[in-house]
Scaffold this active site. Structure first.
Site, mmCIF file in Angstrom:
data_model
loop_
_atom_site.group_PDB
_atom_site.id
_atom_site.type_symbol
_atom_site.label_atom_id
_atom_site.label_comp_id
_atom_site.label_asym_id
_atom_site.label_seq_id
_atom_site.Cartn_x
_atom_site.Cartn_y
_atom_site.Cartn_z
ATOM 1 C CB CYS A 176 -13.945 1.237 -0.553
ATOM 2 S SG CYS A 176 -13.568 2.978 -0.308
ATOM 3 C CG HIS B 216 -8.197 0.169 -3.214
ATOM 4 N ND1 HIS B 216 -7.443 -0.937 -2.903
ATOM 5 C CD2 HIS B 216 -8.880 0.483 -2.067
ATOM 6 C CE1 HIS B 216 -7.649 -1.273 -1.637
ATOM 7 N NE2 HIS B 216 -8.515 -0.429 -1.115
ATOM 8 N NE ARG C 3 -10.147 -5.306 -0.160
ATOM 9 C CZ ARG C 3 -9.436 -4.312 0.365
ATOM 10 N NH1 ARG C 3 -10.050 -3.247 0.841
ATOM 11 N NH2 ARG C 3 -8.102 -4.332 0.370
ATOM 12 C CG ASP D 75 -13.643 6.257 -1.290
ATOM 13 O OD1 ASP D 75 -13.612 6.161 -0.044
ATOM 14 O OD2 ASP D 75 -12.609 6.192 -2.003
ATOM 15 C CD GLN E 251 -12.742 -1.707 -1.482
ATOM 16 O OE1 GLN E 251 -11.929 -1.663 -0.565
ATOM 17 N NE2 GLN E 251 -13.937 -2.246 -1.329
ATOM 18 N NE ARG F 213 -3.865 0.577 1.826
ATOM 19 C CZ ARG F 213 -5.109 0.602 2.318
ATOM 20 N NH1 ARG F 213 -5.360 1.260 3.429
ATOM 21 N NH2 ARG F 213 -6.082 -0.011 1.704
HETATM 22 N N1 CP Z 1 -11.202 -0.318 1.947
HETATM 23 C C1 CP Z 1 -9.955 -0.391 2.436
HETATM 24 O O1 CP Z 1 -8.975 -0.559 1.716
HETATM 25 O O2 CP Z 1 -9.897 -0.274 3.798
HETATM 26 P P1 CP Z 1 -8.589 -0.036 4.650
HETATM 27 O O3 CP Z 1 -8.042 1.306 4.297
HETATM 28 O O4 CP Z 1 -9.036 -0.126 6.092
HETATM 29 O O5 CP Z 1 -7.589 -1.121 4.318
HETATM 30 N N1 NVA Z 2 -10.016 6.684 -1.597
HETATM 31 C C1 NVA Z 2 -9.665 6.218 -0.280
HETATM 32 C C2 NVA Z 2 -9.872 4.752 -0.168
HETATM 33 C C3 NVA Z 2 -9.562 4.147 1.175
HETATM 34 C C4 NVA Z 2 -9.755 2.681 1.209
HETATM 35 C C5 NVA Z 2 -8.226 6.585 0.012
HETATM 36 O O1 NVA Z 2 -7.380 6.420 -0.877
HETATM 37 O O2 NVA Z 2 -7.960 7.052 1.110
#
Ligand code: CP
Ligand code: NVA
Length: 309
Positions: A267, A132, A295, A227, A135, A105
């Protein structure tokens, strides 16, 4: 699975996506009936890199490895320091000599691409500023479980044209679901994204609508998605964005513009009272908790297939 890595839906062919979903369905059924899967990842280690916080991604990947009989190692910001402590190429070359699979990440999408380019083992994108993809897998699987199909259905994403929206657009293009993005002008998809999206259209049932009128774009929607208005890394813009995005809150009044009983996805984490109202989160159309559970199921399938490489 043809692909070595899972960095973007745009670089994952349709047949790989369908194989991930077949495996998801099979493993989910086996777990429900037998309570256990085979030791598919026995003796294997997943290296997890996190430059940003996480609940779902961290826990689902870690539990997936446990269910497959393997282990995982968590590397936080201190250990990671991508591109800071050592060159990205060295980071990827060294880490991939220890672990069997990597999930990362990252803030900058090119970092996960560089990691993959320098890794001996599969690399999974666990969220970047651009996309993502894990997701989107869970989300479209949730749609399939609910409606039994993708073709002929419409998803309207209300809010920011962000990493999550981009991955959903790519996957809808592959699977033949109509996709609409309703958000303030200046926060939609850029030309480079649209060009890549064109290369993902595997099914003529796909169409794209983009605009700033949520009521209009929600017409005929089977799935309503939202989101956060400011993603991780955009904290400085949070207050300014709140003002611009205010008309895009998914609440019961706005939901009336979609099909009756439309599935509502997010998400998560959600900012209740901002992009989504409490009444929707806690209401009968909420699908985000099944979505969060998926997930785990889709990522476990992804790990299973990538470890076979
Ligand atoms: N939706 C998602 O990726 O959640 P987290 O940021 O908690 O991993
Ligand atoms: N768009 C959000 C998604 C989190 C899972 C972010 O990138 O923070």
């Amino acid at each position: 699975m043809k692909s070595k890595h899972f960095v973007s839906i745009a670089t994952t062919p349709l047949e790989d996506v369908l194989e991930i979903f077949d495996t998801t369905e099979r493993q989910k059924r086996t777990l429900a009936t037998d309570g256990l899967l085979g030791p598919i990842a026995y003796g294997k280690t997943l290296g997890m890199l996190f430059e940003k916080p996480s609940l779902r991604t961290r826990v689902s990947f870690e539990v997936a490895m446990t269910q497959l009989g393997g282990r995982s190692i968590f590397l936080g910001q201190n250990e990671v320091q991508l591109g800071g402590r050592e060159a990205m190429c060295d980071f990827g070359r060294v880490l991939s000599r220890y672990v069997d699979i990597i999930m990362a990440r990252v803030f900058k999408h090119h970092h996960v691409e560089e990691l993959a380019a320098n890794s001996r083992v599969p690399v999974i994108n666990g969220l970047s500023d651009y996309s993502h993809p894990c997701q989107a897998l869970a989300d479209l699987w949730t749609v399939k479980e609910r409606y039994g199909k993708w073709e002929g259905l419409k998803m309207t994403f209300v809010g920011d044209g962000n990493n999550v929206a981009r991955s959903l657009g790519f996957l809808c293009a592959r699977l033949g679901m109509k996709f609409a993005l309703a958000g303030p002008s200046g926060y939609g998809f850029d030309d480079a994204y649209l060009k890549t999206l064109d290369t993902c259209v595997d099914n003529s049932n796909f169409s794209l609508e983009v605009g700033s009128d949520p009521k209009k774009l929600l017409k005929g929607a089977d799935v309503v998605y939202t989101d956060v208005w400011a993603s991780m890394g955009q904290e400085a813009e949070k207050e300014a964005r709140k003002k611009v995005f205010l008309p895009y809150q998914v609440n019961n009044a706005l939901l009336k513009s979609a099909k009756p009983g439309a599935l509502v996805l997010h998400c998560l984490p959600a900012h209740r009272g901002e992009e989504i109202a409490d009444a929707v989160m806690d209401g009968p159309q909420a699908g985000m908790y099944d979505q969060a559970e998926n997930r785990l199921h889709t990522e476990r399938a992804l790990i299973t297939l990538l470890l076979k490489k």
